[in-house]
Scaffold this motif. Structure first.
Motif, PDB file in Angstrom:
ATOM      1  N   ASP A 102       0.820  -1.211   0.000  1.00 15.41           N
ATOM      2  CA  ASP A 102       0.000   0.000   0.000  1.00 15.41           C
ATOM      3  C   ASP A 102       0.850   1.256   0.000  1.00 15.41           C
ATOM      4  O   ASP A 102       0.458   2.287  -0.544  1.00 15.41           O
ATOM      5  N   LEU A 103       2.042   1.162   0.615  1.00 13.49           N
ATOM      6  CA  LEU A 103       2.913   2.340   0.681  1.00 13.49           C
ATOM      7  C   LEU A 103       3.306   2.797  -0.715  1.00 13.49           C
ATOM      8  O   LEU A 103       3.276   3.983  -1.024  1.00 13.49           O
ATOM      9  N   ASP A 104       3.675   1.851  -1.571  1.00 12.51           N
ATOM     10  CA  ASP A 104       4.056   2.216  -2.937  1.00 12.51           C
ATOM     11  C   ASP A 104       2.904   2.894  -3.661  1.00 12.51           C
ATOM     12  O   ASP A 104       3.107   3.801  -4.462  1.00 12.51           O
ATOM     13  N   ALA A 105       1.698   2.437  -3.384  1.00 13.08           N
ATOM     14  CA  ALA A 105       0.530   2.982  -4.070  1.00 13.08           C
ATOM     15  C   ALA A 105       0.286   4.445  -3.692  1.00 13.08           C
ATOM     16  O   ALA A 105      -0.169   5.235  -4.515  1.00 13.08           O
ATOM     17  N   VAL A 106       0.596   4.798  -2.436  1.00 11.61           N
ATOM     18  CA  VAL A 106       0.325   6.176  -2.005  1.00 11.61           C
ATOM     19  C   VAL A 106       1.561   7.070  -2.111  1.00 11.61           C
ATOM     20  O   VAL A 106       1.449   8.295  -1.989  1.00 11.61           O
ATOM     21  N   LYS A 107       2.744   6.462  -2.348  1.00 10.63           N
ATOM     22  CA  LYS A 107       3.988   7.239  -2.302  1.00 10.63           C
ATOM     23  C   LYS A 107       4.013   8.338  -3.354  1.00 10.63           C
ATOM     24  O   LYS A 107       4.369   9.479  -3.055  1.00 10.63           O
ATOM     25  N   ILE A 108       3.636   7.998  -4.583  1.00  9.26           N
ATOM     26  CA  ILE A 108       3.727   8.984  -5.658  1.00  9.26           C
ATOM     27  C   ILE A 108       2.843  10.191  -5.367  1.00  9.26           C
ATOM     28  O   ILE A 108       3.270  11.340  -5.464  1.00  9.26           O
ATOM     29  N   GLY A 109       1.603   9.917  -4.975  1.00 10.47           N
ATOM     30  CA  GLY A 109       0.687  11.020  -4.691  1.00 10.47           C
ATOM     31  C   GLY A 109       1.131  11.867  -3.515  1.00 10.47           C
ATOM     32  O   GLY A 109       1.074  13.098  -3.556  1.00 10.47           O
ATOM     33  N   THR A 110       1.609  11.193  -2.453  1.00 14.28           N
ATOM     34  CA  THR A 110       2.033  11.913  -1.255  1.00 14.28           C
ATOM     35  C   THR A 110       3.271  12.761  -1.526  1.00 14.28           C
ATOM     36  O   THR A 110       3.334  13.938  -1.165  1.00 14.28           O
ATOM     37  N   LEU A 111       4.285  12.172  -2.185  1.00 16.20           N
ATOM     38  CA  LEU A 111       5.503  12.923  -2.471  1.00 16.20           C
ATOM     39  C   LEU A 111       5.243  14.056  -3.457  1.00 16.20           C
ATOM     40  O   LEU A 111       5.844  15.121  -3.353  1.00 16.20           O
ATOM     41  N   SER A 112       4.365  13.825  -4.415  1.00 16.46           N
ATOM     42  CA  SER A 112       4.021  14.894  -5.364  1.00 16.46           C
ATOM     43  C   SER A 112       3.409  16.077  -4.621  1.00 16.46           C
ATOM     44  O   SER A 112       3.728  17.240  -4.907  1.00 16.46           O
ATOM     45  N   GLU A 113       2.545  15.784  -3.642  1.00 20.77           N
ATOM     46  CA  GLU A 113       1.913  16.857  -2.873  1.00 20.77           C
ATOM     47  C   GLU A 113       2.933  17.566  -1.992  1.00 20.77           C
ATOM     48  O   GLU A 113       2.951  18.803  -1.912  1.00 20.77           O
ATOM     49  N   ILE A 114       3.832  16.802  -1.339  1.00 21.15           N
ATOM     50  CA  ILE A 114       4.881  17.410  -0.512  1.00 21.15           C
ATOM     51  C   ILE A 114       5.778  18.296  -1.376  1.00 21.15           C
ATOM     52  O   ILE A 114       6.079  19.435  -1.029  1.00 21.15           O
TER      53      ILE A 114
END
Length: 202
Positions: A102-114
């Protein structure tokens, strides 16, 4: 154009103002308290920036969020982390277990927002204090080598501002880098704008 110590100090002050605003926004989004500090800023050629990052980050691949900017200055702004640090940062902020699918699935969106928040904070600080107009593209997340992130053909003659970014979250320190790549000629315009507003910054 050579950069003086005073001009670099002024740039560091502006970038710290920007990341301070970004940290406040991030703190509103997550339960963890985030402290974000820029301990140093350097003005480098693309080759020198590559050597500096290659010495510090031994990863073959880095996680990065990049966006383009145009207007009074034009170039590319990015926030980069070693991939392990990026995963740790996302895990702490989202509550996902490190290494989970699940971490990989949310990583792109989270890092893009950060990345979007931090870069916009920095560029917004430069724009507002220096009274310069800047437009941005949408952020793009990618994982690539340091060389490919820095040394593309159109950026090889560019001037790069390298600002180390330290994220401190719940006694955990994560180090990344904010990279501002100014295409040929526009870095001089930035320094001229800094000179014109030096009294305001201090």
């Amino acid at each position: 154009m050579n950069v003086t110590a005073e001009q670099l100090d002024a740039l560091q002050e502006l970038i710290n103002i920007g990341v301070g605003r970004a940290a406040s926004l991030l703190n509103e989004m997550v339960d963890s308290h985030i402290h974000l500090k820029i301990p140093f800023v350097k003005a480098l050629t693309a080759e020198d920036a590559y050597q500096e990052l290659a010495t510090r980050f031994h990863d073959d691949t880095l996680a990065s969020v990049k966006l383009g900017f145009t207007g009074s200055f034009y170039g590319t702004a990015g926030l980069i982390f070693p991939t392990d640090s990026a995963s740790t940062l996302v895990a702490v902020l989202t509550g996902e277990e490190p290494g989970s699918a699940d971490l990989d699935a949310v990583k792109i969106g989270t890092l893009s927002e950060i990345g979007n928040i931090v870069i916009n904070g920095v560029m917004g600080s430069l724009s507002n204090v220096l009274k310069q107009h800047i437009n941005y593209t949408l952020p793009v997340y990618l994982e690539d080598t340091i060389k490919n992130l820095l040394l593309s053909a159109h950026e090889s003659q560019s001037k790069i501002l390298l600002a180390q970014a330290r994220f401190t979250i719940e006694q955990l320190e994560i180090i990344g880098d904010i990279i501002l790549i100014f295409q040929v000629g526009t870095f001089d315009a930035l320094i001229n704008a800094i000179n014109g507003e030096m009294g305001v910054i201090w």
